[in-house]
Write an enzyme that holds these catalytic residues in place. Structure first.
Site, PDB file in Angstrom:
ATOM      1  N   ASP A  39     -28.716  97.009 -15.479  1.00  0.00           N
ATOM      2  CA  ASP A  39     -28.909  95.669 -14.924  1.00  0.00           C
ATOM      3  C   ASP A  39     -27.750  94.753 -15.324  1.00  0.00           C
ATOM      4  O   ASP A  39     -27.562  94.473 -16.506  1.00  0.00           O
ATOM      5  CB  ASP A  39     -30.240  95.106 -15.450  1.00  0.00           C
ATOM      6  CG  ASP A  39     -30.690  93.876 -14.690  1.00  0.00           C
ATOM      7  OD1 ASP A  39     -29.935  93.397 -13.831  1.00  0.00           O
ATOM      8  OD2 ASP A  39     -31.801  93.397 -14.970  1.00  0.00           O
ATOM      9  N   ASP A  40     -26.977  94.323 -14.350  1.00  0.00           N
ATOM     10  CA  ASP A  40     -25.842  93.407 -14.589  1.00  0.00           C
ATOM     11  C   ASP A  40     -24.684  94.069 -15.339  1.00  0.00           C
ATOM     12  O   ASP A  40     -23.883  93.385 -15.969  1.00  0.00           O
ATOM     13  CB  ASP A  40     -26.267  92.142 -15.370  1.00  0.00           C
ATOM     14  CG  ASP A  40     -27.220  91.243 -14.598  1.00  0.00           C
ATOM     15  OD1 ASP A  40     -27.608  91.610 -13.468  1.00  0.00           O
ATOM     16  OD2 ASP A  40     -27.582  90.171 -15.127  1.00  0.00           O
ATOM     17  N   CYS A  79     -30.354  90.709  -8.574  1.00  0.00           N
ATOM     18  CA  CYS A  79     -31.281  91.818  -8.857  1.00  0.00           C
ATOM     19  C   CYS A  79     -32.219  92.252  -7.719  1.00  0.00           C
ATOM     20  O   CYS A  79     -32.163  93.391  -7.271  1.00  0.00           O
ATOM     21  CB  CYS A  79     -32.149  91.477 -10.055  1.00  0.00           C
ATOM     22  SG  CYS A  79     -31.230  91.172 -11.565  1.00  0.00           S
ATOM     23  N   ARG A  83     -32.193  95.837  -5.512  1.00  0.00           N
ATOM     24  CA  ARG A  83     -33.183  96.905  -5.713  1.00  0.00           C
ATOM     25  C   ARG A  83     -33.906  97.261  -4.414  1.00  0.00           C
ATOM     26  O   ARG A  83     -34.220  98.426  -4.153  1.00  0.00           O
ATOM     27  CB  ARG A  83     -34.189  96.470  -6.788  1.00  0.00           C
ATOM     28  CG  ARG A  83     -33.577  96.566  -8.168  1.00  0.00           C
ATOM     29  CD  ARG A  83     -34.124  95.562  -9.167  1.00  0.00           C
ATOM     30  NE  ARG A  83     -33.079  95.269 -10.142  1.00  0.00           N
ATOM     31  CZ  ARG A  83     -32.867  95.982 -11.246  1.00  0.00           C
ATOM     32  NH1 ARG A  83     -33.679  96.974 -11.550  1.00  0.00           N
ATOM     33  NH2 ARG A  83     -31.874  95.701 -12.049  1.00  0.00           N
ATOM     34  N   LYS A 132     -37.382  98.312 -15.036  1.00  0.00           N
ATOM     35  CA  LYS A 132     -37.502  97.031 -14.328  1.00  0.00           C
ATOM     36  C   LYS A 132     -37.776  97.257 -12.842  1.00  0.00           C
ATOM     37  O   LYS A 132     -37.041  97.966 -12.171  1.00  0.00           O
ATOM     38  CB  LYS A 132     -36.184  96.271 -14.509  1.00  0.00           C
ATOM     39  CG  LYS A 132     -36.063  95.003 -13.666  1.00  0.00           C
ATOM     40  CD  LYS A 132     -34.818  94.233 -14.057  1.00  0.00           C
ATOM     41  CE  LYS A 132     -34.518  93.119 -13.072  1.00  0.00           C
ATOM     42  NZ  LYS A 132     -33.408  92.261 -13.522  1.00  0.00           N
ATOM     43  N   HIS A 134     -38.994  94.421 -10.377  1.00  0.00           N
ATOM     44  CA  HIS A 134     -38.444  93.181  -9.798  1.00  0.00           C
ATOM     45  C   HIS A 134     -38.501  93.104  -8.272  1.00  0.00           C
ATOM     46  O   HIS A 134     -37.612  92.563  -7.622  1.00  0.00           O
ATOM     47  CB  HIS A 134     -36.996  92.940 -10.292  1.00  0.00           C
ATOM     48  CG  HIS A 134     -36.705  91.481 -10.435  1.00  0.00           C
ATOM     49  ND1 HIS A 134     -35.470  90.973 -10.784  1.00  0.00           N
ATOM     50  CD2 HIS A 134     -37.510  90.401 -10.228  1.00  0.00           C
ATOM     51  CE1 HIS A 134     -35.525  89.661 -10.814  1.00  0.00           C
ATOM     52  NE2 HIS A 134     -36.746  89.281 -10.483  1.00  0.00           N
ATOM     53  N   SER A 157     -37.201  90.392 -14.651  1.00  0.00           N
ATOM     54  CA  SER A 157     -36.091  90.336 -15.599  1.00  0.00           C
ATOM     55  C   SER A 157     -36.578  89.987 -16.998  1.00  0.00           C
ATOM     56  O   SER A 157     -37.599  89.324 -17.169  1.00  0.00           O
ATOM     57  CB  SER A 157     -35.055  89.300 -15.144  1.00  0.00           C
ATOM     58  OG  SER A 157     -34.495  89.696 -13.924  1.00  0.00           O
ATOM     59  N   HIS A 211     -28.835  92.998 -19.013  1.00  0.00           N
ATOM     60  CA  HIS A 211     -29.172  91.647 -18.560  1.00  0.00           C
ATOM     61  C   HIS A 211     -29.526  90.810 -19.793  1.00  0.00           C
ATOM     62  O   HIS A 211     -30.197  91.308 -20.695  1.00  0.00           O
ATOM     63  CB  HIS A 211     -30.382  91.762 -17.614  1.00  0.00           C
ATOM     64  CG  HIS A 211     -30.739  90.521 -16.873  1.00  0.00           C
ATOM     65  ND1 HIS A 211     -31.182  89.391 -17.504  1.00  0.00           N
ATOM     66  CD2 HIS A 211     -30.746  90.243 -15.544  1.00  0.00           C
ATOM     67  CE1 HIS A 211     -31.439  88.463 -16.585  1.00  0.00           C
ATOM     68  NE2 HIS A 211     -31.173  88.953 -15.389  1.00  0.00           N
ATOM     69  N   ASP A 263     -27.008  97.339 -10.758  1.00  0.00           N
ATOM     70  CA  ASP A 263     -27.597  96.626  -9.614  1.00  0.00           C
ATOM     71  C   ASP A 263     -26.689  95.544  -9.042  1.00  0.00           C
ATOM     72  O   ASP A 263     -26.829  95.152  -7.892  1.00  0.00           O
ATOM     73  CB  ASP A 263     -28.965  96.029  -9.991  1.00  0.00           C
ATOM     74  CG  ASP A 263     -28.862  94.900 -11.012  1.00  0.00           C
ATOM     75  OD1 ASP A 263     -27.889  94.874 -11.795  1.00  0.00           O
ATOM     76  OD2 ASP A 263     -29.757  94.038 -11.021  1.00  0.00           O
ATOM     77  N   ASN A 264     -25.796  95.022  -9.879  1.00  0.00           N
ATOM     78  CA  ASN A 264     -24.861  93.981  -9.410  1.00  0.00           C
ATOM     79  C   ASN A 264     -23.812  93.784 -10.496  1.00  0.00           C
ATOM     80  O   ASN A 264     -23.897  94.384 -11.576  1.00  0.00           O
ATOM     81  CB  ASN A 264     -25.584  92.651  -9.100  1.00  0.00           C
ATOM     82  CG  ASN A 264     -26.527  92.186 -10.189  1.00  0.00           C
ATOM     83  OD1 ASN A 264     -27.743  92.244 -10.040  1.00  0.00           O
ATOM     84  ND2 ASN A 264     -25.974  91.755 -11.327  1.00  0.00           N
ATOM     85  N   LYS A 284     -21.518  88.607 -10.949  1.00  0.00           N
ATOM     86  CA  LYS A 284     -22.852  88.398 -10.388  1.00  0.00           C
ATOM     87  C   LYS A 284     -22.959  87.055  -9.651  1.00  0.00           C
ATOM     88  O   LYS A 284     -22.404  86.059 -10.109  1.00  0.00           O
ATOM     89  CB  LYS A 284     -23.853  88.436 -11.558  1.00  0.00           C
ATOM     90  CG  LYS A 284     -25.293  88.142 -11.198  1.00  0.00           C
ATOM     91  CD  LYS A 284     -26.188  88.353 -12.403  1.00  0.00           C
ATOM     92  CE  LYS A 284     -27.627  87.999 -12.078  1.00  0.00           C
ATOM     93  NZ  LYS A 284     -28.581  88.388 -13.104  1.00  0.00           N
TER      94      LYS A 284
HETATM   95 MG    MG Z   1     -29.106  92.375 -12.113  1.00  0.00          MG
END
Ligand code: MG
Length: 460
Positions: A39-40, A79, A83, A132, A134, A157, A211, A263-264, A284
């Site tokens: 994540d991130d 996010c 996803r 996660k 989300h 998150s 994240h 994811d990003n 992001k």
């Molecule tokens: Mg993310």
């Protein structure tokens, strides 16, 4: 004679329906799929993508024993839409998912969407998610209602209020000690692999790290050269290593496609608690490459040629049609699937079909890539906030990504005809999407109080 026919028929039906028996007869071997999602995590946060202050030997090994994608795009720079794109192969705009969900959201990814887990159910896969989600935390939106047999993890998150562990549809733990999230997810993933080793399975490991707020267990504190953030990544790398080790122990490596991605892009406003986009511009929440291009590697022993590097564009939405192709499952015909099948890229040294990409910020189409060219609409700039860094305004951009991956040199003034053609093409592609649904309401609290981490930061 008749007394032999019935048992014989039963045996034939059993052979036809039981994947394990099929494996033994060599008729069909359904691969396991493990998708590990950070994540991130930024483009510059893995050693196989150039990081020199973070060591990620286990993730690097996926690349050296498999394939590394250098032009791999997320479906979104944040996010939830990202996803949604991964799990359905469809642009999140087709579902109205243009923002992230919050603990106050009553909406989620529409249950009518077909996820990778639902797709794989057509061949009786065991389907599990650890981590996660989300995509909506009310009952009807949770993983168990979207094709997954099991769920363990945090439903949104880890900077949002009420960070809880859910198991199935229920909250299992209210006081999550974030230092152990990565370790706990890893243990859950290993248990999942072990208990499903004798049947085809799909395991989606969606880490909450890195994240913010970032945490590593004590075993990893001080292990990297990039402070706590680097330590967190090195713990994620350990986790990948544990999964691969387990597959090896169980003799599953040759029958398992292992994917690692993010994811990003990195959350740069978090400074040393956010990652690095390496050579890419911004991170992001932006449609510059740093927000959308994610470090991605995949390994499948004996199937993907070791050390392959794929520099052309590919996308997170491609996994859906790719998995369909690899498992012989037909794609749904009642909806548009935007991803492209990567199986020729993975298995045959081939090319992905299509060389264009639309980059959205929520519902706003901002950029278009065609081959090595990227255009970006003029941008009024952003003054800066606790949740998004300041960015200067810019005019229309025309970038040659092959020569200028950092998007520094604007070629618009000297190539207006080409720019116009690319814009025409972009809007044609946009029109071809047809009517898009309205943006789902996510009930963003106006005062940012939903971000526990940011609120604490402000209080200091
Ligand atoms: Mg993310």
């Amino acid at each position: 004679m008749q007394r032999f026919i019935l048992p014989l028929l039963s045996l034939i039906v059993f052979l036809a329906c039981n994947p394990k028996t099929n494996e033994q007869t060599g008729q069909e071997q359904l691969p396991n799929i493990i998708h590990i999602f950070a994540d991130d995590l930024g483009y510059g946060d893995l050693s196989c993508f150039g990081a020199t202050d973070i060591a990620t030997p286990n993730i690097d090994r996926l690349a050296t024993n498999g394939i590394k994608f250098t032009g791999f795009y997320s479906a979104s720079s944040v996010c939830s839409p990202s996803r949604a794109g991964l799990l359905t192969g469809r642009m999140p705009q087709r579902m109205g998912i243009n923002q992230v969900f919050f603990p106050g959201s009553f909406t989620g990814m529409p249950p009518s969407e077909i996820t990778l887990a639902e797709l794989l159910k057509e061949k009786n896969y065991a389907t599990g998610i650890v981590g996660k989600w989300h995509l909506g935390h009310h009952h009807q939106y949770l993983p168990l209602q979207q094709g997954f047999d099991t769920y363990f993890g945090i439903p949104y998150s880890n900077d949002m209020e009420n960070v809880v562990y859910m198991r199935g549809n229920d909250v299992e733990e209210f006081n999550v000690d974030q230092r152990y999230i990565t370790r706990t997810y890893t243990e859950e993933a290993l248990r999942y692999i072990e208990s499903h080793q004798n049947e085809p399975f799909f395991l989606y490991v969606a880490h909450n790290m890195p994240h913010v707020p970032i945490y590593a267990s004590e075993d990893f504190l001080g292990t990297s050269q990039r402070g706590l953030y680097g330590d967190v990544i090195q713990e994620l790398d350990w986790s990948v290593g544990e999964i691969v080790k387990k597959l090896d122990e169980l003799g599953l490596l040759e029958n398992t496609l292992v994917i690692f991605s993010s994811d990003n892009g990195p959350w740069l406003v978090m400074e040393d608690h956010g990652g690095s986009a390496g050579p890419l511009r911004e991170g992001k929440m932006f449609t510059f490459e740093g927000g959308m291009r994610v470090p991605t590697v995949a390994m499948w022993k004996g199937k993907i040629a070791a050390g392959r590097v794929y520099n052309d564009l590919a996308s997170q939405m491609d996994w859906f049609p790719t998995v369909a192709a690899l498992t012989g499952i037909a794609l749904p015909t009642d909806r548009d699937v935007d991803g492209k099948d990567l199986s020729a890229v993975l298995l045959e040294n081939g090319k992905r079909e299509g060389d264009s990409y639309l980059y959205f910020d929520g519902s706003d189409l901002q950029c278009y890539r065609k081959g090595n060219w990227k255009i970006k609409k003029p941008y009024p700039g952003f003054a800066g906030a606790s949740w998004k860094q300041a960015v200067a305004p810019h005019d229309t951009l025309l970038i040659n990504l092959k020569k200028d991956v950092g998007e520094r040199t604007n070629l618009f003034e000297t190539n207006k005809k080409l720019t116009r053609e690319l814009f025409d093409e972009m809007w044609e592609k946009y029109d071809a999407l047809g009517e898009l649904p309205p943006t789902l309401t996510v009930n963003t609290p106006a005062d940012n109080s939903h971000y526990e981490y940011l609120s604490n930061k402000h209080a200091k």
